[in-house]
Design a protein around this motif. Structure first.
Motif, short mmCIF file in Angstrom:
data_model
loop_
_atom_site.label_atom_id
_atom_site.label_comp_id
_atom_site.label_asym_id
_atom_site.label_seq_id
_atom_site.Cartn_x
_atom_site.Cartn_y
_atom_site.Cartn_z
N ASP A 1 0.84 -1.19 0.00
CA ASP A 1 0.00 0.00 0.00
C ASP A 1 0.87 1.24 0.00
N VAL A 2 1.17 1.71 -1.20
CA VAL A 2 1.93 2.94 -1.40
C VAL A 2 1.22 3.73 -2.51
N PRO A 3 1.45 5.04 -2.58
CA PRO A 3 0.78 5.82 -3.62
C PRO A 3 1.23 5.41 -5.02
N GLY A 4 0.30 5.54 -5.97
CA GLY A 4 0.66 5.35 -7.36
C GLY A 4 1.30 6.60 -7.92
N SER A 5 2.11 6.44 -8.95
CA SER A 5 2.81 7.57 -9.57
C SER A 5 2.18 7.92 -10.90
N LEU A 6 2.24 9.19 -11.23
CA LEU A 6 1.72 9.67 -12.51
C LEU A 6 2.90 10.16 -13.35
N ALA A 7 3.02 9.62 -14.55
CA ALA A 7 4.09 10.05 -15.45
C ALA A 7 3.70 11.33 -16.18
N THR A 8 4.68 12.09 -16.60
CA THR A 8 4.43 13.30 -17.36
C THR A 8 4.07 12.93 -18.80
N ARG A 9 3.63 13.91 -19.54
CA ARG A 9 3.33 13.68 -20.96
C ARG A 9 4.60 13.33 -21.74
N GLN A 10 5.75 13.73 -21.21
CA GLN A 10 7.02 13.47 -21.88
C GLN A 10 7.59 12.10 -21.53
N ARG B 1 1.15 -3.55 15.29
CA ARG B 1 1.44 -4.90 14.81
C ARG B 1 1.33 -4.95 13.29
N ARG B 2 0.30 -4.32 12.76
CA ARG B 2 0.14 -4.28 11.31
C ARG B 2 1.28 -3.52 10.66
N PHE B 3 1.70 -2.43 11.28
CA PHE B 3 2.82 -1.69 10.71
C PHE B 3 4.09 -2.53 10.72
N GLY B 4 4.30 -3.32 11.78
CA GLY B 4 5.46 -4.20 11.81
C GLY B 4 5.45 -5.17 10.64
N GLU B 5 4.27 -5.68 10.30
CA GLU B 5 4.15 -6.58 9.15
C GLU B 5 4.52 -5.85 7.87
N THR C 1 7.98 7.85 10.08
CA THR C 1 7.32 8.56 11.17
C THR C 1 5.80 8.38 11.02
N PRO C 2 5.05 8.51 12.12
CA PRO C 2 3.59 8.40 12.01
C PRO C 2 2.98 9.44 11.06
N ASP C 3 3.70 10.53 10.78
CA ASP C 3 3.21 11.50 9.80
C ASP C 3 3.21 10.93 8.39
N ASN C 4 4.04 9.93 8.16
CA ASN C 4 4.17 9.35 6.83
C ASN C 4 3.44 8.02 6.69
N ILE C 5 2.53 7.78 7.61
CA ILE C 5 1.67 6.59 7.56
C ILE C 5 0.23 7.07 7.58
N ILE C 6 -0.52 6.79 6.54
CA ILE C 6 -1.91 7.24 6.44
C ILE C 6 -2.82 6.10 6.88
N TYR C 7 -3.72 6.42 7.81
CA TYR C 7 -4.64 5.42 8.37
C TYR C 7 -6.07 5.82 8.02
N ASP C 8 -6.78 4.90 7.38
CA ASP C 8 -8.16 5.19 6.97
C ASP C 8 -9.18 4.47 7.84
N GLY C 9 -8.74 3.98 8.99
CA GLY C 9 -9.63 3.22 9.86
C GLY C 9 -9.51 1.73 9.66
N GLU C 10 -8.83 1.34 8.58
CA GLU C 10 -8.66 -0.09 8.29
C GLU C 10 -7.27 -0.39 7.75
N HIS C 11 -6.84 0.41 6.76
CA HIS C 11 -5.57 0.15 6.10
C HIS C 11 -4.53 1.21 6.47
N LEU C 12 -3.26 0.81 6.38
CA LEU C 12 -2.14 1.72 6.54
C LEU C 12 -1.45 1.86 5.19
N THR C 13 -1.27 3.11 4.76
CA THR C 13 -0.57 3.39 3.51
C THR C 13 0.68 4.18 3.82
N ILE C 14 1.80 3.78 3.26
CA ILE C 14 3.07 4.46 3.49
C ILE C 14 3.29 5.51 2.41
N ILE C 15 3.59 6.73 2.84
CA ILE C 15 3.83 7.82 1.89
C ILE C 15 5.22 8.42 2.14
#
Length: 332
Positions: free
Chosen positions: A81-90, A137-141, A222-236
């Motif tokens: 669970d990490v953000p997707g990237s967007l390529a430029t037109r070039q 525990r989930r973050f450790g995984e 850091t916890p600032d770089n972990i997004i929690y939506d109530g169920e999933h953790l996404t690393i940014i």
């Protein structure tokens, strides 16, 4: 920098940058300004918003930034669970834009927006409860899955990320600054830090590095770089990603919770999750106090490099925590 310049110069640069990406932006909102300037971009006919980040000048080369995208792309392809990237037109992932009012140029890149809240906000609003342990525990995984991936992954040709070895962390010119020279330290505190630095360096030299303990790491869990939506953790925010010791990654999240009443339970939960996905030797776990101290010293150095940031309660808390443990680095 005053808000007027932010609103005019950086927002205009963000609009200039988004024109190079294959989206039709409708709204642009400033969401964070630190070293990087971050915007939320609403896009017409899209199922997600995007993040547009104007990267700090001089921190990462274009090759390093593109390599960051290579790794996050590989992580996402592997199911992380990490953000997707967007390529430029070039075809690349970044475009360089001018910010005339600031007299600088910055690389701009776009990733998918992640719904939820920073884990730091959740932890602050929920200071107790067993759910905190479940999250750790989930973050450790997740951390273990990252390290499993990086030890097996072969970077493509042209891949470049910095290295956070003993010299970069504890040498004469550490990457995050000569922490022992911070003006807020007393003479005695400087001596304690220099002694702790020598002991930690000896511990690292004895510990050594091999593919099982040293590979690509996030380096800023850091916890600032972990997004929690109530169920999933996404690393940014892979801005600091580098070749480094795996235990440093674990230290980077735990030190942020150093004053929590349940820190021992959180640490135990994190390690339980980590060991379930990635069994490691006891000597690896024994290095955690050393890496906690190293991370704390790096934070002091980070403040030293940024004199424009006033000494605040966060700095004082880290400083006192580090000083209280100076000289106590673990020896494997």
């Amino acid at each position: 920098m005053d808000k007027g310049l932010l609103a005019s110069e950086y927002t205009q640069a963000a609009w200039d940058a988004v024109a190079h990406f294959p989206v039709e932006a409708e709204e642009m909102a400033l969401v964070a300004y630190s070293e990087n300037v971050t915007f939320r971009v609403a896009v017409r006919d899209a199922q997600t918003d995007y993040v547009l980040r104007l990267h700090r000048p001089g921190y990462s080369s274009l090759e390093e930034l593109e390599s960051e995208r290579m790794w996050t792309g590989a992580l996402k392809e592997a199911g992380m669970d990490v953000p997707g990237s967007l390529a430029t037109r070039q075809g690349g992932h970044y475009v360089r834009v001018d910010i005339p009012g600031a007299g600088e140029q910055r690389y701009a890149g776009m990733t998918t927006w992640q719904e939820g809240m920073p884990l730091s906000d959740y932890l602050q609003s929920h200071p107790d409860g067993v759910e905190r342990e479940g999250i750790f525990r989930r973050f450790g995984e997740i951390a273990a899955s990252f390290h499993n991936h990086s030890t097996r992954w072969t970077p493509p040709a042209g891949f470049v990320r910095r290295r956070l070895g003993a010299d970069e962390l504890l040498g004469e010119e550490p990457f995050w600054g000569r922490f022992w020279e911070h003006p807020a330290l007393t003479g005695a505190q400087r001596e304690w830090l220099l002694q702790a630095r020598d002991e930690a360096r000896a511990a690292l030299d004895a510990y050594g590095m091999n593919p099982g303990n040293f590979s690509l790491i996030h380096a800023d869990f850091t916890p600032d770089n972990i997004i929690y939506d109530g169920e999933h953790l996404t690393i940014i925010d892979f801005d600091d990603s580098a070749y480094g010791w795996h235990v440093y990654d674990l230290a980077s999240v735990l030190i942020e919770c150093r004053d929590a009443r349940d820190i021992e339970a959180l640490q135990a939960a994190l390690l339980e999750g980590y060991l379930e996905r990635r069994p490691v030797a006891q000597r690896d776990l024994d290095m955690l106090p050393t890496f906690l101290l190293i991370r704390g010293m790096a934070i002091i150095g980070w403040y030293l490099q940024r004199p424009e940031i006033a000494v605040d309660s966060e700095f004082e808390g880290v400083k006192e925590w580090v000083i209280s443990r100076a000289g106590g680095a673990a020896t494997p």
